[in-house]
Design an enzyme around this catalytic site. Structure first.
Site, PDB file in Angstrom:
ATOM      1  N   LYS A 409      47.325  28.960  29.308  1.00 52.10           N
ATOM      2  CA  LYS A 409      45.911  28.953  28.937  1.00 52.10           C
ATOM      3  C   LYS A 409      45.254  27.640  29.361  1.00 52.10           C
ATOM      4  CE  LYS A 409      45.978  31.952  24.883  1.00 52.10           C
ATOM      5  NZ  LYS A 409      45.740  32.036  23.437  1.00 52.10           N
ATOM      6  N   ASP A 525      49.795  30.538  45.428  1.00 52.67           N
ATOM      7  CA  ASP A 525      49.217  31.425  44.418  1.00 52.67           C
ATOM      8  C   ASP A 525      47.695  31.416  44.499  1.00 52.67           C
ATOM      9  OD1 ASP A 525      48.952  33.152  42.311  1.00 52.67           O
ATOM     10  OD2 ASP A 525      49.225  31.620  40.771  1.00 52.67           O
TER      11      ASP A 525
END
Ligand SMILES: *[C@@H]1O[C@H](CO)[C@@H](O)[C@H](O)[C@H]1NC(C)=O
Ligand SMILES: *[C@@H]1O[C@H](CO)[C@@H](O)[C@H](O)[C@H]1NC(C)=O
Ligand SMILES: *[C@@H]1O[C@H](CO)[C@@H](O)[C@H](O)[C@H]1NC(C)=O
Length: 667
Positions: A409, A525
Site C-alpha cells: 500500500k 513492472d
C-alpha cells in the site's frame, strides 16, 4: 508523379539525396524525411514551393545555404532543419513566414546575426538556433514573441547584453543562452517569465548581481545554471522561494557573503554547486546541503558546515577584530562554559557507549523479534526519520492510504513543515529478505536514490525495521495513470496533448534507465499503476529497480515480477528479463493511453493494419488538428512495433524516445 505530390513522407529510408523536383507541381504541403541519412543538397524546387505547410528534414546530412535555398512560405507552420549541415545566414525573409510556430535550425553551421525580423513571427512557439555560429546581439524585437515557449540560442558566439525586452516572453518555458559571449548584467525583467521551467545562462561573461526577481520564477524546475560567469554580490535570499527547482549551479563566479539560510527551503533541490566563488559562513541546514559532496562548495572564501571536507562551523573560531576587552570577556565566559560542556559530553559519551555495547550484545542473541533491531536501516536525503513517518501516517492508518499495488500500500505522509511524501509499505518482512539481502537491498536502494530524472519518481530512502519495510518517494499530486483513465471526469480532462506528453515522458525515463544510466536498469513492472502524474500532468515512472527484489515465490507475486497484461510473452518460457520486456510493456501502456483502457488481447493488433480512429478513446472528441493526428498515429505505430512477439524485432527505448521527440516536435 512528382507534380501531383501533396504529402511526401520518406520515413526510414536510407537514400543518398532528396529528389530535387519534389515540389515541381507547386502543391507539396507536408514534406517529411526526418531522421534519415539523406545527404546532398536541399531540393532546388523547395525554394519557390509556397504551398508548404510542414517540413520535417531534421537529423539528416543535408547541405545547402539557408538564405539561398529557401524562399518565403505564407502557409508554413513548422519547419525543422535541425542537425544537418546547412550554412549561410538567417535571412530577414523568414520574418515573412507569418504562420510559423516552429523554426528549427539548431545544429548546423549557420553564421551571421539573428535578424530583428524574427520578432515579427507573432505565432512562434519554438525557436531553436543553438549550436551554430551565430554572432551579433540578441535583437530586442525578440521580446515581441509572446507565444514563444522555447528559446535556445546556446552554443553560438552571440555577444552584447541580454535585452530587457526578454521579459516580454510571457509564455516562455525554457530559456537557454548558455555558451555564448553575452556580457553586461542579467536583466531584472527575467523575473517576469512566470512560466519558466528551465533557465541556463552559464558560460558567458555576465556581470553584476543575481537579480532577486529570479525568486519569482516559482515554476523553475529542471535547472538554474548561472555558472561560469563573473557575477558578484550576494546570493539573493529570494531564491529560497524556488521550491520546485531540482538543480542550482552558481559555481565559477565571484559571489560573496553568506549563503542565505532560506535556501534550505528549496525542497526539491537534488544538486547544488556553489564552488569557485567568494562565499563564507555556514551552509544552510538540511536538504541537499547536508548530502552534497564537498566539491560542491570548494574554492570559496570560508564556508563551513557538516559536509565532509569542510571545516565544522564553530561560532567563535573566525571571530576576528573586536577589542581586547571583548576578547577577554569571551574567554571569561567561554572557559567555564567549555569545561561544563566537556564534562557533560563526557558523561553522555560514556552512557551512549555502554548502551551501544549492551545493544550489540543483545542483538547477537535475538534478531528479528526485537522491535528496535540492530539491522534496521534507515536513510534519507535529508532530515526525515522513521518515527516522523510513523507519526505522519499514524502508524500506517488506512485514512492515509492513497493507493495499493502488488507490492504494497502507498500512504501519503505530510510531515511537520509541510513536506509531503508518498510512502510505500512493502508487503514483506525481515524473513522475506534474509539477513544478507537486506544489505544488498539497502545498497541498491541507496544507488536508486541518486537517480535524477524529470520523468522518474524521486526515491528519497528506505526504511527497514522488524515491523515495517517501506520506501519513501516524492509525492505526486495527481496520482496514477490507472486512476485517471478509470475516472470518467479525469479521463475527459486528460486530452490528447497531455496524453502525448505522458507517452513521451515514460519513453524518456525508460530510455535514460536503459541506455544512459550506469549500470543500465530494467524496470520489469511497467503498468499504468506505476506511472504517476504531477500537478502539471507530467509523467513520472515509479518503482524503478525495485521489482527484482520482490521474491518471485512470495505470495503476492506471480512467477515473474510484473503485472498481468503487461508482461512480454517470452517470459512465459524464459526467465531472461531483458530491456525488451520493458519495451513490450511500454507498447501496451502506449495503447492504453490512446484507448483509455487496457488493450486486452494484443494478438489481433499484431497482424494486420489497424486504424487510428478505431483505437482512440471515445470519451475524448477525435483530434482535429492534422499535427495532432500525426503525432497520435506515430505513437500508435511505435506501440505496434513494441508489442512485436519477437523481442529482437522491438525497437530500443532510445530509438522510441528520439522518434517521439522529433515527431512530437517539442522538447
Ligand atoms: C522561383 O521563381 C522565380 C520568379 O517567380 C524565378 O525567377 C526563379 O527562377 C524560381 N526559382 C526556382 C529555383 O525555380
Ligand atoms: C552545473 O551543475 C549541474 C548540476 O550539478 C550540472 O548538470 C551542470 O552541467 C553544471 N553546469 C556546468 C556549466 O558545468
Ligand atoms: C571578486 O570579488 C572580490 C570582492 O568581493 C574582489 O576583491 C576580487 O578581486 C574579485 N575577483 C575577481 C576574479 O574578479
Amino acid at each position: 508523379m512528382a507534380s501531383q505530390t501533396k504529402y511526401l513522407s520518406l520515413a526510414y529510408v536510407a537514400a543518398l539525396a532528396l529528389p530535387p523536383q519534389v515540389c515541381k507541381g507547386g502543391k507539396l504541403i507536408n514534406f517529411t524525411a526526418n531522421v534519415n541519412h539523406f545527404s546532398g543538397p536541399i531540393p532546388i524546387s523547395l525554394k519557390n514551393c509556397s504551398s508548404l505547410y510542414r517540413v520535417r528534414l531534421e537529423s539528416n546530412e543535408l547541405t545547402g545555404d539557408l538564405d539561398q535555398d529557401f524562399g518565403v512560405y505564407p502557409n508554413l507552420t513548422h519547419i525543422d532543419l535541425r542537425y544537418n549541415r546547412l550554412q549561410g545566414e538567417i535571412s530577414p525573409k523568414w520574418g515573412e513566414c507569418q504562420k510559423l510556430t516552429m523554426l528549427g535550425l539548431a545544429g548546423n553551421s549557420i553564421g551571421g546575426k539573428i535578424p530583428a525580423e524574427i520578432g515579427s513571427l507573432s505565432q512562434l512557439v519554438e525557436l531553436h538556433l543553438s549550436s551554430n555560429q551565430l554572432s551579433g546581439e540578441i535583437p530586442a524585437h525578440i521580446g515581441n514573441l509572446t507565444e514563444l515557449s522555447t528559446l535556445s540560442l546556446n552554443g553560438n558566439n552571440i555577444s552584447g547584453q541580454i535585452p530587457e525586452e526578454i521579459g516580454g516572453l510571457l509564455n516562455l518555458d525554457s530559456l537557454d543562452l548558455s555558451m555564448n559571449r553575452l556580457s553586461g548584467p542579467i536583466p531584472n525583467q527575467i523575473g517576469e517569465l512566470r512560466d519558466l521551467r528551465i533557465l541556463n545562462l552559464s558560460q558567458n561573461n555576465l556581470i553584476g548581481t543575481i537579480p532577486f526577481q529570479i525568486g519569482n520564477l516559482v515554476g523553475l524546475q529542471d535547472l538554474q545554471d548561472l555558472s561560469y560567469n563573473s557575477l558578484t554580490g550576494e546570493i539573493p535570499a529570494q531564491l529560497g522561494k524556488l521550491t520546485r527547482l531540482q538543480s542550482l549551479n552558481l559555481s565559477h563566479n565571484n559571489l560573496s557573503g553568506e549563503i542565505p539560510a532560506s535556501l534550505s527551503s528549496m525542497l526539491s533541490l537534488v544538486a547544488v554547486n556553489l564552488s569557485y566563488n567568494n562565499l563564507e559562513g555556514p551552509l544552510p541546514d538540511g536538504s541537499v546541503f547536508s548530502s552534497s559532496q564537498s566539491s560542491a562548495f570548494t574554492n570559496n572564501k570560508d564556508l563551513c558546515g557538516k559536509v565532509q571536507g569542510l571545516r565544522p562551523c564553530n561560532a567563535l573560531s573566525t571571530d576576528k577584530g573586536g577589542g581586547h576587552k571583548d576578547n577577554k570577556l569571551v574567554v571569561a565566559i567561554v572557559a567555564p562554559l567549555a569545561s561544563v560542556l566537556f564534562i557533560f559530553f563526557a558523561i553522555v559519551g560514556i552512557f551512549v557507549f555502554t548502551r551501544w555495547r549492551k545493544s550489540r550484545r543483545e542483538s547477537r542473541a535475538e534478531f528479528i523479534s526485537r522491535r528496535e533491531n540492530p539491522f534496521s536501516v534507515c536513510f534519507f536525503n535529508g532530515r526525515i526519520v522513521y518515527d516522523d513517518i510513523l507519526k505522519a501516517t499514524e502508524n500506517f492508518d488506512d485514512v492515509y492510504c492513497i493507493g495499493e499495488g502488488g507490492s504494497g500500500k502507498v500512504y501519503k505522509a505530510e510531515m511537520q513543515g509541510g513536506q509531503v511524501f508518498a510512502v510505500k509499505k512493502l508487503n514483506m518482512h525481515a524473513e522475506d529478505f534474509g539477513i544478507g539481502n537486506v544489505k544488498s537491498f539497502s545498497n541498491e536502494v541507496k544507488a536508486l536514490t541518486e537517480i535524477k530524472h524529470r520523468n522518474i519518481v524521486k526515491l528519497y530512502g528506505f526504511c527497514y525495521e522488524g515491523m515495517h519495510t517501506f520506501l519513501v518517494y516524492e509525492y505526486m499530486e495527481m496520482g496514477s495513470l490507472a486512476k485517471i483513465l478509470s475516472d470518467e471526469k479525469e479521463a475527459k480532462e486528460f486530452d490528447w496533448v497531455k496524453r502525448i506528453q505522458v507517452v513521451k515522458g515514460v519513453a524518456h525515463a525508460l530510455s535514460y534507465m536503459h541506455h544512459d544510466h550506469v549500470p543500465p536498469l530494467i524496470h520489469r513492472d511497467i503498468s499504468s499503476k506505476n506511472v504517476l502524474l504531477d500537478s502539471d500532468m507530467e509523467a513520472h515512472l515509479a518503482d524503478f529497480g525495485i521489482a527484482k527484489f520482490l521474491k518471485p515465490d512470495s505470495s503476492n507475486w506471480t512467477a515473474v515480477a510484473g503485472t498481468y497484461g503487461y508482461v512480454a510473452p517470452e517470459l512465459a518460457y524464459t526467465m531472461a528479463v531483458t530491456e525488451k520486456c520493458d519495451v513490450y510493456s511500454f507498447g501496451v501502456l502506449a495503447f492504453e493511453i490512446l484507448m483509455g483502457k487496457h488493450p486486452g488481447e494484443l494478438n489481433s493488433m499484431n497482424d494486420g493494419r489497424i486504424h487510428l480512429e478505431s483505437v482512440l478513446d471515445t470519451r475524448l472528441s477525435p483530434p482535429t488538428l492534422p499535427s495532432l493526428t500525426d503525432k497520435l498515429s506515430s505513437i500508435m505505430n511505435l506501440a505496434l512495433l513494441c508489442i512485436h512477439a519477437n523481442p529482437e524485432s522491438r525497437p530500443t527505448m532510445r530509438i522510441i524516445s528520439r522518434r517521439l521527440v522529433v515527431e512530437a516536435d517539442s522538447d
